[in-house]
Design a protein around this motif. Structure first.
Motif, short mmCIF file in Angstrom:
data_model
loop_
_atom_site.label_atom_id
_atom_site.label_comp_id
_atom_site.label_asym_id
_atom_site.label_seq_id
_atom_site.Cartn_x
_atom_site.Cartn_y
_atom_site.Cartn_z
N PRO A 1 -4.32 -6.61 8.86
CA PRO A 1 -3.25 -7.39 8.24
C PRO A 1 -2.85 -6.80 6.88
CG PRO A 1 -5.05 -8.81 8.97
CD PRO A 1 -5.48 -7.40 9.16
N MET A 2 -1.58 -6.87 6.62
CA MET A 2 -1.04 -6.32 5.38
C MET A 2 -1.66 -6.97 4.15
SD MET A 2 1.16 -4.02 4.64
CE MET A 2 2.34 -3.48 3.46
N TRP A 3 -2.06 -8.22 4.20
CA TRP A 3 -2.60 -8.91 3.03
C TRP A 3 -3.94 -8.33 2.60
CZ3 TRP A 3 -7.16 -11.68 3.25
CH2 TRP A 3 -7.63 -12.00 4.52
N LEU A 4 -4.65 -7.67 3.48
CA LEU A 4 -5.91 -7.05 3.09
C LEU A 4 -5.73 -5.64 2.55
CD1 LEU A 4 -8.38 -8.17 5.89
CD2 LEU A 4 -8.34 -8.91 3.51
N SER A 5 -4.72 -4.95 3.01
CA SER A 5 -4.55 -3.58 2.56
C SER A 5 -3.38 -3.42 1.61
CB SER A 5 -4.35 -2.64 3.75
OG SER A 5 -3.07 -2.82 4.31
N HIS A 6 -2.35 -4.19 1.77
CA HIS A 6 -1.06 -4.07 1.10
C HIS A 6 -0.58 -2.62 1.01
CE1 HIS A 6 -2.60 -3.03 -2.96
NE2 HIS A 6 -3.55 -3.89 -2.72
N HIS A 7 -1.01 -1.83 2.01
CA HIS A 7 -0.53 -0.45 2.17
C HIS A 7 0.02 -0.32 3.58
CE1 HIS A 7 -2.17 1.15 -1.54
NE2 HIS A 7 -3.28 0.48 -1.30
N TRP A 8 1.09 0.44 3.71
CA TRP A 8 1.63 0.73 5.03
C TRP A 8 0.72 1.73 5.71
CZ3 TRP A 8 5.01 -2.69 6.50
CH2 TRP A 8 5.81 -3.31 5.54
N PRO A 9 0.76 1.81 7.03
CA PRO A 9 -0.14 2.72 7.75
C PRO A 9 -0.13 4.16 7.24
CG PRO A 9 0.89 1.23 9.30
CD PRO A 9 1.54 0.97 7.95
N GLN A 10 0.99 4.65 6.76
CA GLN A 10 1.03 6.03 6.26
C GLN A 10 0.20 6.20 4.98
OE1 GLN A 10 3.80 4.09 6.50
NE2 GLN A 10 5.04 4.25 4.65
N ASP A 11 -0.17 5.09 4.35
CA ASP A 11 -0.99 5.15 3.14
C ASP A 11 -2.40 4.59 3.35
OD1 ASP A 11 0.98 6.33 1.50
OD2 ASP A 11 1.93 4.37 1.20
N TYR A 12 -2.85 4.54 4.59
CA TYR A 12 -4.18 4.01 4.87
C TYR A 12 -5.30 4.90 4.30
CZ TYR A 12 -2.94 0.04 7.88
OH TYR A 12 -2.48 -1.15 8.36
N ASP A 13 -4.95 6.10 3.86
CA ASP A 13 -5.97 6.93 3.19
C ASP A 13 -6.39 6.28 1.86
OD1 ASP A 13 -3.37 7.46 2.13
OD2 ASP A 13 -4.12 9.32 1.22
N ARG A 14 -5.62 5.34 1.38
CA ARG A 14 -5.94 4.62 0.15
C ARG A 14 -6.78 3.37 0.42
NH1 ARG A 14 -2.47 6.45 -3.95
NH2 ARG A 14 -1.22 8.15 -3.17
N CYS A 15 -7.21 3.22 1.64
CA CYS A 15 -7.98 2.05 2.05
C CYS A 15 -9.36 2.47 2.54
CB CYS A 15 -7.27 1.32 3.19
SG CYS A 15 -5.66 0.66 2.75
N ALA A 16 -10.29 1.55 2.45
CA ALA A 16 -11.59 1.69 3.09
C ALA A 16 -11.53 0.85 4.36
CB ALA A 16 -12.68 1.19 2.16
N VAL A 17 -12.26 1.28 5.36
CA VAL A 17 -12.31 0.51 6.60
C VAL A 17 -13.59 -0.32 6.57
CG1 VAL A 17 -12.37 0.60 9.11
CG2 VAL A 17 -10.99 2.26 7.84
N VAL A 18 -13.42 -1.63 6.58
CA VAL A 18 -14.53 -2.57 6.55
C VAL A 18 -14.38 -3.49 7.76
CG1 VAL A 18 -15.70 -4.38 5.24
CG2 VAL A 18 -14.62 -2.47 4.04
N GLY A 19 -15.36 -3.48 8.64
CA GLY A 19 -15.28 -4.31 9.83
C GLY A 19 -14.07 -4.00 10.68
N GLY A 20 -13.66 -2.74 10.69
CA GLY A 20 -12.51 -2.34 11.48
C GLY A 20 -11.16 -2.66 10.85
N MET A 21 -11.18 -3.19 9.63
CA MET A 21 -9.93 -3.54 8.95
C MET A 21 -9.73 -2.65 7.73
SD MET A 21 -10.20 -7.65 9.16
CE MET A 21 -8.47 -7.92 8.93
N HIS A 22 -8.49 -2.29 7.47
CA HIS A 22 -8.17 -1.50 6.28
C HIS A 22 -8.06 -2.43 5.08
CE1 HIS A 22 -6.98 1.31 9.44
NE2 HIS A 22 -7.26 2.24 8.55
N ILE A 23 -8.82 -2.12 4.05
CA ILE A 23 -8.80 -2.91 2.82
C ILE A 23 -8.55 -1.95 1.67
CG2 ILE A 23 -10.09 -4.45 1.31
CD1 ILE A 23 -11.68 -5.33 3.77
#
Length: 135
Positions: A1-23
């Motif tokens: 969900p966008m509310w956990l990452s607030h990044h679009w998929p092209q910027d998921y490198d700025r997220c950690a994956v926790v429990g299969g979710m991008h944060i």
């Protein structure tokens, strides 16, 4: 969900994956550390509050500079740098939370929030405009 990452998929490198979710990696550091820092500063009377202006203005400054330079694409993204700089900003945020809870209209807190928000928003806008001119 966008509310956990607030990044679009092209910027998921700025997220950690926790429990299969991008944060968002910055938020993953910022909020827990700020909460702990706020509790540590807020419990008791051990904290020397004459340090407050120094901590509130200087601790987030490297992270603000990094945020602006990253949005202007003058530096490349670095997860390690982002985590380290977010940690220091989070300590200041924790202190700011304590001051805010003591005085909702704390001039020091709101001046830091206002100035750094304006700088970051300007960095984002300038970055977007710069990419439109030079893709």
């Amino acid at each position: 969900p966008m509310w956990l990452s607030h990044h679009w998929p092209q910027d998921y490198d700025r997220c950690a994956v926790v429990g299969g979710m991008h944060i968002c990696r910055r938020c993953l550091v910022l909020y827990p550390v700020a909460l702990v820092a706020g509790i540590v500063v807020g419990v008791g009377s051990w904290w020397p509050h004459e340090l407050d202006p120094w901590v509130l203005w200087l601790f987030p400054l490297p992270g603000v500079i990094e945020f602006v330079l990253d949005n202007l694409r003058l530096i490349g993204y670095s997860p390690r740098r982002q985590v380290a700089l977010s940690f220091f900003g989070a300590v200041a945020a924790g202190l700011g939370y304590v001051r805010y809870l003591d005085d909702t209209y704390d001039v020091l807190v709101w001046s830091v929030v206002g100035v750094y928000t304006a700088v970051c928003v300007a960095g984002v806008v300038a970055g977007v405009l710069r990419r439109r001119v030079r893709p």
